[in-house]
Design a protein around this motif. Sequence first.
Motif, PDB file in Angstrom:
ATOM      1  N   GLY A 143       0.793  -1.223   0.000  1.00 31.89           N
ATOM      2  CA  GLY A 143       0.000   0.000   0.000  1.00 31.89           C
ATOM      3  C   GLY A 143       0.820   1.266   0.000  1.00 31.89           C
ATOM      4  N   TYR A 144       2.141   1.160  -0.182  1.00 25.36           N
ATOM      5  CA  TYR A 144       2.980   2.364  -0.219  1.00 25.36           C
ATOM      6  C   TYR A 144       2.748   3.091  -1.545  1.00 25.36           C
ATOM      7  CZ  TYR A 144       7.125   5.336  -0.067  1.00 25.36           C
ATOM      8  OH  TYR A 144       7.977   6.412  -0.061  1.00 25.36           O
ATOM      9  N   THR A 145       2.269   4.338  -1.452  1.00 23.49           N
ATOM     10  CA  THR A 145       1.947   5.121  -2.652  1.00 23.49           C
ATOM     11  C   THR A 145       2.843   6.334  -2.848  1.00 23.49           C
ATOM     12  OG1 THR A 145       0.293   6.367  -1.378  1.00 23.49           O
ATOM     13  CG2 THR A 145      -0.475   4.420  -2.578  1.00 23.49           C
ATOM     14  N   LYS A 147       6.026   9.182  -0.750  1.00 25.80           N
ATOM     15  CA  LYS A 147       6.602   9.675   0.506  1.00 25.80           C
ATOM     16  C   LYS A 147       5.588  10.417   1.362  1.00 25.80           C
ATOM     17  CE  LYS A 147       8.322  13.919  -1.689  1.00 25.80           C
ATOM     18  NZ  LYS A 147       9.509  14.749  -1.927  1.00 25.80           N
ATOM     19  N   ASP A 148       4.479  10.866   0.785  1.00 25.74           N
ATOM     20  CA  ASP A 148       3.471  11.600   1.546  1.00 25.74           C
ATOM     21  C   ASP A 148       2.288  10.726   1.965  1.00 25.74           C
ATOM     22  OD1 ASP A 148       4.967  13.914   1.219  1.00 25.74           O
ATOM     23  OD2 ASP A 148       3.972  14.422  -0.677  1.00 25.74           O
ATOM     24  N   CYS A 149       2.409   9.409   1.869  1.00 24.47           N
ATOM     25  CA  CYS A 149       1.276   8.536   2.171  1.00 24.47           C
ATOM     26  C   CYS A 149       1.159   8.201   3.650  1.00 24.47           C
ATOM     27  CB  CYS A 149       1.383   7.233   1.371  1.00 24.47           C
ATOM     28  SG  CYS A 149       2.769   6.176   1.849  1.00 24.47           S
ATOM     29  N   GLY A 150       2.135   8.604   4.458  1.00 22.96           N
ATOM     30  CA  GLY A 150       2.087   8.312   5.885  1.00 22.96           C
ATOM     31  C   GLY A 150       2.711   6.992   6.275  1.00 22.96           C
ATOM     32  N   MET A 151       3.218   6.219   5.308  1.00 24.49           N
ATOM     33  CA  MET A 151       3.874   4.943   5.583  1.00 24.49           C
ATOM     34  C   MET A 151       5.371   5.085   5.391  1.00 24.49           C
ATOM     35  SD  MET A 151       1.620   1.904   3.836  1.00 24.49           S
ATOM     36  CE  MET A 151       3.046   0.815   3.986  1.00 24.49           C
ATOM     37  N   ARG A 152       6.107   4.193   6.049  1.00 22.65           N
ATOM     38  CA  ARG A 152       7.544   4.127   5.825  1.00 22.65           C
ATOM     39  C   ARG A 152       7.812   3.377   4.514  1.00 22.65           C
ATOM     40  NH1 ARG A 152      10.775   2.409  11.087  1.00 22.65           N
ATOM     41  NH2 ARG A 152      12.403   3.396   9.839  1.00 22.65           N
ATOM     42  N   MET A 153       9.046   3.434   4.066  1.00 17.70           N
ATOM     43  CA  MET A 153       9.422   2.717   2.855  1.00 17.70           C
ATOM     44  C   MET A 153       9.133   1.220   3.038  1.00 17.70           C
ATOM     45  SD  MET A 153      10.603   4.894   0.628  1.00 17.70           S
ATOM     46  CE  MET A 153      11.697   4.019  -0.476  1.00 17.70           C
ATOM     47  N   PRO A 154       8.857   0.487   1.935  1.00 25.14           N
ATOM     48  CA  PRO A 154       8.444  -0.913   2.066  1.00 25.14           C
ATOM     49  C   PRO A 154       9.368  -1.765   2.934  1.00 25.14           C
ATOM     50  CG  PRO A 154       8.088  -0.166  -0.178  1.00 25.14           C
ATOM     51  CD  PRO A 154       8.782   0.953   0.534  1.00 25.14           C
ATOM     52  N   SER A 155      10.679  -1.673   2.725  1.00 27.04           N
ATOM     53  CA  SER A 155      11.595  -2.507   3.509  1.00 27.04           C
ATOM     54  C   SER A 155      11.566  -2.133   4.981  1.00 27.04           C
ATOM     55  CB  SER A 155      13.017  -2.377   2.956  1.00 27.04           C
ATOM     56  OG  SER A 155      13.083  -2.821   1.615  1.00 27.04           O
ATOM     57  N   ALA A 156      11.539  -0.822   5.271  1.00 25.61           N
ATOM     58  CA  ALA A 156      11.495  -0.376   6.664  1.00 25.61           C
ATOM     59  C   ALA A 156      10.183  -0.780   7.338  1.00 25.61           C
ATOM     60  CB  ALA A 156      11.682   1.139   6.728  1.00 25.61           C
ATOM     61  N   HIS A 157       9.081  -0.680   6.603  1.00 27.02           N
ATOM     62  CA  HIS A 157       7.781  -1.089   7.156  1.00 27.02           C
ATOM     63  C   HIS A 157       7.773  -2.588   7.455  1.00 27.02           C
ATOM     64  CE1 HIS A 157       3.423  -1.529   7.620  1.00 27.02           C
ATOM     65  NE2 HIS A 157       3.507  -2.531   6.764  1.00 27.02           N
ATOM     66  N   LEU A 158       8.367  -3.369   6.577  1.00 25.85           N
ATOM     67  CA  LEU A 158       8.391  -4.814   6.776  1.00 25.85           C
ATOM     68  C   LEU A 158       9.214  -5.179   8.013  1.00 25.85           C
ATOM     69  CD1 LEU A 158       8.682  -7.276   3.815  1.00 25.85           C
ATOM     70  CD2 LEU A 158       9.698  -7.823   6.011  1.00 25.85           C
ATOM     71  N   GLU A 159      10.363  -4.549   8.178  1.00 24.50           N
ATOM     72  CA  GLU A 159      11.208  -4.845   9.332  1.00 24.50           C
ATOM     73  C   GLU A 159      10.535  -4.441  10.631  1.00 24.50           C
ATOM     74  OE1 GLU A 159      14.893  -2.926   8.638  1.00 24.50           O
ATOM     75  OE2 GLU A 159      15.416  -4.127   6.879  1.00 24.50           O
ATOM     76  N   LEU A 208      11.107   0.820  -3.932  1.00 21.88           N
ATOM     77  CA  LEU A 208      10.420   2.114  -3.843  1.00 21.88           C
ATOM     78  C   LEU A 208       8.917   1.968  -3.888  1.00 21.88           C
ATOM     79  CD1 LEU A 208      12.729   4.203  -6.219  1.00 21.88           C
ATOM     80  CD2 LEU A 208      12.876   3.955  -3.738  1.00 21.88           C
ATOM     81  N   GLY A 209       8.413   0.782  -3.631  1.00 20.57           N
ATOM     82  CA  GLY A 209       6.972   0.570  -3.642  1.00 20.57           C
ATOM     83  C   GLY A 209       6.516  -0.170  -4.883  1.00 20.57           C
ATOM     84  N   PRO A 210       5.212  -0.428  -5.002  1.00 18.02           N
ATOM     85  CA  PRO A 210       4.684  -1.168  -6.156  1.00 18.02           C
ATOM     86  C   PRO A 210       4.948  -0.454  -7.479  1.00 18.02           C
ATOM     87  CG  PRO A 210       3.044  -0.988  -4.403  1.00 18.02           C
ATOM     88  CD  PRO A 210       4.163  -0.069  -4.033  1.00 18.02           C
ATOM     89  N   ALA A 211       5.002  -1.236  -8.532  1.00 18.51           N
ATOM     90  CA  ALA A 211       5.197  -0.681  -9.879  1.00 18.51           C
ATOM     91  C   ALA A 211       3.833  -0.324 -10.451  1.00 18.51           C
ATOM     92  CB  ALA A 211       5.923  -1.684 -10.768  1.00 18.51           C
TER      93      ALA A 211
END
Length: 472
Positions: A143-145, A147-159, A208-211
């Motif tokens: 769901g990473y869309t 830098k302004d989406c309120g989520m961390r980068m995919p790898s950081a969110h997963l960890e 950098l998120g989904p393609a």
Amino acid sequence: MEEELMTRLEVAVARLEALSAEPPSPAASSRSICHDAAMDTSISAFDDLVSDSLGRVLEAAGKIGGEVLDATKVMEEAFSVLKQLIVKSKRCQNPGVAGTAEFLRPLNNVIAKANSLTEGKRSEYFNHLKAVADSLTALAWIGYTGKDCGMRMPSAHLEESWQMAEFYSNKILVEYKNKEPEHINWAKSMKELYFPGLCDYVKNFYPLGPAWGIAVSTLPSSSSSIKAPTSSTPGAPPPPKAPLISAETVQSRPRGGMSAVFEEINSGNSVTAGLRKVTDDMKTKNCVDRSGAVASAEKGGCASSFTNTKVPPKLELQMGRKWAVENHIGNKNLIIEDCDTKQSVYIYGCKDSVLQVKGKVNNITVDKCTKMGVLFTEVVAAFEIVNCNGVEVQCQSCAPTISIDNTSGCQLYLSNDSLGASITTAKSSDINVLVPDAGPNSDWVEHPLPQQFIHTYKDGQFTTSPLSHSGA
């Protein structure tokens, strides 16, 4: 030879022109999408991850069976939904912050299904269920869309998400150490599924998120003269949006803040002209009907409603393996004597009570208790305190592991044999450990465990140290 080659080329060109003139059928378009997904290296790599790493988790869960197998199948369902979202992200536009919730709805439904397994009365395999439910939040990296989406980068969110699940995974490794190896294999296989499995997959294909792709638009009718853009030739970009704030809007907007206040004061106008005067009869201290005291009838009503919903207390041995001590209030004489190392003790919903466990048991868990005292001899695996407030625990012999989670106020008395215990705390405060002094008749020495830490970045990594207090 050249004439024959030219003839074959002309026939091939004629066939391509005939195919391009016919609109594709829905079945053909669906087959092409499936074909594209099969040919995508990221999708094939995800299939390998599921068949290999997730397959080992399912194999270990099959040997355990029961609730663990059910929870693992929910995790398998979540990974299947994640694959569908990866394929979908390649065929639709970036939904932005507003559309992320709808995009993630299928995954959120599966996560809610996993969380429902941990609710209600605590299960014997609560740590397994909690590890699965907390680990599935890592799949939300899709769901990473931006830098302004309120989520961390995919790898950081997963960890970060896996750290919540690892807390319960480590409990499984401690509880089933040197016994029932299928539980150890299940916990280790699940960790390998996320680290390095899913983490490396995200870093390699979607750092950098989904393609996000281009939205698949509806084909126009045969009478329309406008041709739909193909995936290889994207359509023209939409016209730029009008600015939300124009120069005229800024000039016409009244000035705010403290500058406007001082400007109005300096204008000479009567600032307090529109205010009403408060008379004596309007003051709260002079109003009889606005007393802050609570009527005794209201207190009695609250107490009666609490007693009506009271659950009967329980102290019994279930299935020969689990002592259930539940819903005792004001009982200071709870005793468990006939116990062995294959049995566990589960204390739930007790208040102002004291329990003595005379004997050696496998593990003891105190859950959602208030002002509870526990005196035990020895545990083989661990002593756990979860969701409690004001608990006093005394170990008379040995306890290899003591876990305190989401607890406020805990007095822990350790004997000389249990000084080597490993104490784990999480989301807890006011934890004091008391140990005997060196002398034979000396008093207890109190050691408060820190609940605040300082993190400093040095030499390319963070170092963590407890915050020291003057009274420590």
